[in-house]
Every structure is written in structure tokens, then in C-alpha cells.
Design a protein around this motif. Sequence first.
Motif, PDB file in Angstrom:
ATOM      1  N   ASN A  53       0.837  -1.191   0.000  1.00 46.35           N
ATOM      2  CA  ASN A  53       0.000   0.000   0.000  1.00 46.35           C
ATOM      3  C   ASN A  53       0.874   1.243   0.000  1.00 46.35           C
ATOM      4  O   ASN A  53       2.063   1.180   0.283  1.00 46.35           O
ATOM      5  N   MET A  54       0.246   2.351  -0.346  1.00 47.86           N
ATOM      6  CA  MET A  54       0.943   3.621  -0.371  1.00 47.86           C
ATOM      7  C   MET A  54       0.127   4.638   0.392  1.00 47.86           C
ATOM      8  O   MET A  54      -1.091   4.711   0.248  1.00 47.86           O
ATOM      9  N   GLU A  55       0.807   5.419   1.200  1.00 43.72           N
ATOM     10  CA  GLU A  55       0.193   6.530   1.900  1.00 43.72           C
ATOM     11  C   GLU A  55       0.965   7.773   1.510  1.00 43.72           C
ATOM     12  O   GLU A  55       2.186   7.783   1.505  1.00 43.72           O
ATOM     13  N   GLY A  56       0.234   8.796   1.132  1.00 45.89           N
ATOM     14  CA  GLY A  56       0.916  10.010   0.733  1.00 45.89           C
ATOM     15  C   GLY A  56      -0.021  11.186   0.652  1.00 45.89           C
ATOM     16  O   GLY A  56      -1.215  11.083   0.939  1.00 45.89           O
ATOM     17  N   ARG A  57       0.534  12.309   0.227  1.00 46.45           N
ATOM     18  CA  ARG A  57      -0.263  13.510   0.091  1.00 46.45           C
ATOM     19  C   ARG A  57       0.363  14.384  -0.983  1.00 46.45           C
ATOM     20  O   ARG A  57       1.563  14.315  -1.240  1.00 46.45           O
ATOM     21  N   GLU A  66       4.343  13.563  -1.975  1.00 46.83           N
ATOM     22  CA  GLU A  66       5.198  12.922  -0.981  1.00 46.83           C
ATOM     23  C   GLU A  66       4.460  11.730  -0.414  1.00 46.83           C
ATOM     24  O   GLU A  66       3.248  11.779  -0.227  1.00 46.83           O
ATOM     25  N   GLY A  67       5.181  10.662  -0.150  1.00 42.29           N
ATOM     26  CA  GLY A  67       4.513   9.500   0.406  1.00 42.29           C
ATOM     27  C   GLY A  67       5.478   8.382   0.717  1.00 42.29           C
ATOM     28  O   GLY A  67       6.683   8.501   0.555  1.00 42.29           O
ATOM     29  N   GLU A  68       4.902   7.309   1.176  1.00 36.67           N
ATOM     30  CA  GLU A  68       5.680   6.128   1.540  1.00 36.67           C
ATOM     31  C   GLU A  68       4.991   4.893   0.983  1.00 36.67           C
ATOM     32  O   GLU A  68       3.765   4.775   1.036  1.00 36.67           O
TER      33      GLU A  68
END
Length: 85
Positions: A53-57, A66-68
Amino acid sequence: MKFIFLFLFSTTTVFANSDQDDRNVSDLTVKELTETVRSIVQESIEKCVVAGNMEGRAVPLSLKVEGEVVAKMTCNFNQSEPESD
């Protein structure tokens, strides 16, 4: 470390199955070795599944994101391949 072992084992297998069994790795050109490595990596990746999964903004007033990303690659090299005729 496992990938290196797999690579070396696969390289040996590829060369053992080739028409030119008496050739050494040192006898290959850079292009031939590059193609062999590419083939081994591609065949290995085809037996893998990536999940994550990816979390970012999005950064305001910019196109920058930007994200992880957290992912796990799972490979099954024991599965039998269908024979192509």
C-alpha cells in the motif's frame, strides 16, 4: 543474499541447457552476458507477486507528491510452468 544465490544457480542452469555447453562465462561478450542476466531476472520476476500500500499527500501549490510505499514481494519458484508447444 538469496537473490545472488538464485542468480548464480539460474545462470548455471541456463548455461547447462544452452547449445554451447563448452562455453565459459568468461568467453561471453558483455552483450551476451547482459541478455542472459536480463532473461534470468525477467523469468524470476514472472514468478513473483507484489502486494502493498501507499500513503501520501500532494504538496499544496505544487505538483510534488510525498509518500511512503510499503510492499512485499513473494516469489514461488517451486510452481510448475506450463509447457509451450
